[in-house]
Design a protein around this motif. Structure first.
Motif, short mmCIF file in Angstrom:
data_model
loop_
_atom_site.label_atom_id
_atom_site.label_comp_id
_atom_site.label_asym_id
_atom_site.label_seq_id
_atom_site.Cartn_x
_atom_site.Cartn_y
_atom_site.Cartn_z
N ASN A 194 0.73 -1.17 -0.12
CA ASN A 194 -0.02 0.04 -0.03
C ASN A 194 0.94 1.31 -0.09
O ASN A 194 1.87 1.21 0.77
N LEU A 195 0.54 2.14 -0.71
CA LEU A 195 1.37 3.34 -1.01
C LEU A 195 1.59 4.23 0.56
O LEU A 195 2.62 4.66 0.75
N ASN A 196 0.53 4.10 1.17
CA ASN A 196 0.60 4.67 2.59
C ASN A 196 1.64 4.07 3.46
O ASN A 196 2.06 4.58 4.50
N ASP A 197 2.17 2.93 3.04
CA ASP A 197 3.40 2.21 3.91
C ASP A 197 4.84 2.95 3.67
O ASP A 197 5.57 2.64 4.38
N PHE A 198 4.81 3.72 2.79
CA PHE A 198 6.01 4.31 2.30
C PHE A 198 6.20 5.83 2.73
O PHE A 198 7.14 6.24 3.32
N SER A 199 5.12 6.67 2.89
CA SER A 199 5.06 7.83 3.22
C SER A 199 3.71 8.70 3.40
O SER A 199 2.69 8.20 2.57
N GLU A 200 3.42 9.53 4.33
CA GLU A 200 2.26 10.35 4.36
C GLU A 200 1.87 10.87 3.23
O GLU A 200 0.66 11.26 2.93
N VAL A 201 2.60 11.36 2.40
CA VAL A 201 2.32 12.05 1.04
C VAL A 201 1.36 11.22 0.18
O VAL A 201 0.64 11.80 -0.67
N PHE A 202 1.16 9.85 0.46
CA PHE A 202 0.33 9.00 -0.49
C PHE A 202 -1.09 9.19 0.16
O PHE A 202 -1.90 8.47 -0.34
N GLU A 203 -1.15 9.52 1.41
CA GLU A 203 -2.28 9.12 2.20
C GLU A 203 -3.78 9.87 1.46
O GLU A 203 -4.82 9.40 1.66
N ASP A 204 -3.47 11.17 0.76
CA ASP A 204 -4.46 11.93 0.30
C ASP A 204 -4.78 11.27 -1.29
O ASP A 204 -3.95 11.75 -2.12
N ARG A 205 -5.82 10.48 -1.37
CA ARG A 205 -6.01 10.03 -2.64
C ARG A 205 -6.92 10.90 -3.52
O ARG A 205 -6.60 10.89 -4.88
N SER A 206 -7.62 11.75 -2.84
CA SER A 206 -8.52 12.74 -3.48
C SER A 206 -9.21 12.31 -4.74
O SER A 206 -9.43 10.94 -4.89
N ASP A 207 -9.72 13.05 -5.77
CA ASP A 207 -10.35 12.40 -6.85
C ASP A 207 -9.44 11.95 -7.83
O ASP A 207 -10.09 11.23 -8.63
N SER A 208 -8.06 12.06 -8.04
CA SER A 208 -7.50 11.55 -8.71
C SER A 208 -6.60 10.47 -8.36
O SER A 208 -5.75 9.62 -8.82
N TRP A 209 -7.25 9.63 -7.51
CA TRP A 209 -6.58 8.51 -6.92
C TRP A 209 -5.12 8.54 -6.36
O TRP A 209 -4.66 7.52 -6.21
N GLY A 210 -4.75 9.83 -6.23
CA GLY A 210 -3.38 9.56 -5.70
C GLY A 210 -2.31 9.85 -6.86
O GLY A 210 -1.17 9.59 -6.58
N THR A 211 -2.66 9.44 -8.30
CA THR A 211 -1.66 9.24 -9.26
C THR A 211 -0.78 10.39 -9.51
O THR A 211 0.21 9.95 -9.62
N PRO A 212 -1.21 11.57 -9.08
CA PRO A 212 -0.09 12.76 -9.41
C PRO A 212 1.13 12.60 -8.41
O PRO A 212 2.03 12.79 -8.72
N THR A 213 0.85 11.98 -7.02
CA THR A 213 1.89 11.79 -6.36
C THR A 213 2.67 10.85 -6.60
O THR A 213 3.98 10.71 -6.45
N VAL A 214 2.09 9.71 -7.20
CA VAL A 214 3.05 8.76 -7.65
C VAL A 214 4.06 9.25 -8.68
O VAL A 214 5.23 8.76 -8.76
N GLU A 215 3.47 9.94 -9.59
CA GLU A 215 4.43 10.53 -10.78
C GLU A 215 5.48 11.55 -10.03
O GLU A 215 6.44 11.61 -10.67
N LYS A 216 5.15 12.09 -9.01
CA LYS A 216 6.33 13.10 -8.30
C LYS A 216 7.21 12.10 -8.02
O LYS A 216 8.38 12.56 -7.88
N PHE A 217 6.98 11.00 -7.18
CA PHE A 217 8.04 10.12 -6.61
C PHE A 217 8.41 8.99 -7.24
O PHE A 217 8.90 8.11 -6.80
N LYS A 218 8.04 8.99 -8.62
CA LYS A 218 8.42 7.91 -9.36
C LYS A 218 9.84 7.42 -9.52
O LYS A 218 9.99 6.08 -9.57
N LYS A 219 10.82 8.02 -9.19
CA LYS A 219 12.09 7.46 -9.13
C LYS A 219 12.44 6.67 -7.89
O LYS A 219 13.49 6.10 -7.75
N GLU A 220 11.55 6.85 -6.76
CA GLU A 220 11.85 6.18 -5.34
C GLU A 220 11.19 4.58 -5.65
O GLU A 220 11.87 4.05 -4.90
N PHE A 221 10.51 4.50 -6.74
CA PHE A 221 9.84 3.13 -6.64
C PHE A 221 11.06 2.19 -7.38
O PHE A 221 11.62 2.42 -8.38
N GLY A 222 11.44 1.04 -6.52
CA GLY A 222 12.37 0.19 -6.78
C GLY A 222 13.77 0.68 -6.56
O GLY A 222 14.75 0.01 -6.69
N SER A 223 13.87 2.09 -5.88
CA SER A 223 14.96 2.56 -5.32
C SER A 223 14.76 2.44 -3.80
O SER A 223 15.57 1.82 -3.28
#
Length: 263
Positions: A194-223
């Motif tokens: 669950n994205l909330n396992d990584f940072s509180e920044v992912f807790e607000d899913r809002s109307d966009s399902w939180g996709t923009p936040t994933v895009e913002k932190f995309k370099k962290e995944f796998g790193s």
């Protein structure tokens, strides 16, 4: 007699079909979980994705072990569908036609019979060999502490000790619990389903399902963030259901409303 029976049949059959059609969704509350649970319990792809995730995590923690940090290094992991496989609970919900409840979940967790996810135990032992402790931060409630610890220990997980297990007391956000670990350690890697396992920044899913936040932190995944698969449940469901207490038929309509077809 045959004509009369045929006539009655033409009247009764549509009524049966109509009633069945209206009540089917009400009757089978958890049918929407069937495919996801079958996939999780049986597909080799599930196992492959977990092995892939823990293989990447292993390589990352080896790299981190060679770097200097101001504080001792640590890894933070979620438990459910990260280190432990609770799909039997999901399956039992379907079999018994029960919706989730804390009482039903507690019945399962107190058994301490969850199996390890593929590659999880081996990863914990790798961290142990590198001298990097693992902190298990889970939203299991504190009354599940003993059973959870017993479950982890029975499977041979490294760091299955009280000081490394941090369960939920009041709030579901893991921010404060991660910060508690950070008082004495440098968290070099986080693993969860669950994205909330990584940072509180992912807790607000809002109307966009939180996709923009994933895009913002995309370099962290796998790193620094390692995501493991869980199609059965998660915070992503919050964007499906606009309110609590919805009837199964309303939930079914809500699920269908977010599907994106090609017409």
């Amino acid at each position: 007699m045959k004509i009369r029976n045929l006539f009655l049949g033409t009247l009764v059959l549509p009524l049966i079909i109509s009633c069945t059609g209206n009540t089917k969704i009400e009757q089978y509350k958890q049918d929407h979980l069937i495919y996801a649970t079958i996939w999780y319990q049986n597909s080799p792809e599930m196992k492959a994705l977990y092995y892939q995730g823990f293989n990447v995590a292993g390589e990352r923690v080896k790299q981190f072990s060679k770097t200097k940090t101001a504080k001792p290094k640590a890894v933070v992991v979620d438990i459910d569908e990260t280190m432990l496989d609770n799909s039997p609970f999901q399956a039992q919900e379907i079999i018994d036609n029960k919706e989730f409840s804390s009482e039903f979940w507690n019945e399962w967790s107190q058994l301490a019979r969850a199996k390890a996810t593929p590659g999880a135990v081996e990863f914990s032992k790798l961290c142990d060999s590198l001298g990097i402790p693992i902190f298990y931060i889970s939203n299991r409630k504190v009354n599940e502490f003993d059973a959870t610890l017993r479950n982890l220990d029975s499977l041979g997980f490294a760091f299955a000790k009280p000081e490394f297990l941090i369960l939920r007391d009041n709030e579901s956000s893991k921010k404060a619990r991660r910060e508690k670990v950070m008082e004495n350690y440098e968290i070099v890697l986080l693993i969860g389903d669950n994205l909330n396992d990584f940072s509180e920044v992912f807790e607000d899913r809002s109307d966009s399902w939180g996709t923009p936040t994933v895009e913002k932190f995309k370099k962290e995944f796998g790193s620094r963030f390692i995501v493991l698969p869980n199609p059965m449940y998660g915070d992503w469901e919050k964007n499906i259901y606009p309110k609590r207490g919805m009837l199964p038929a309303q939930q079914d309509s809500a699920r269908r409303s977010v599907l994106m077809g090609f017409k």
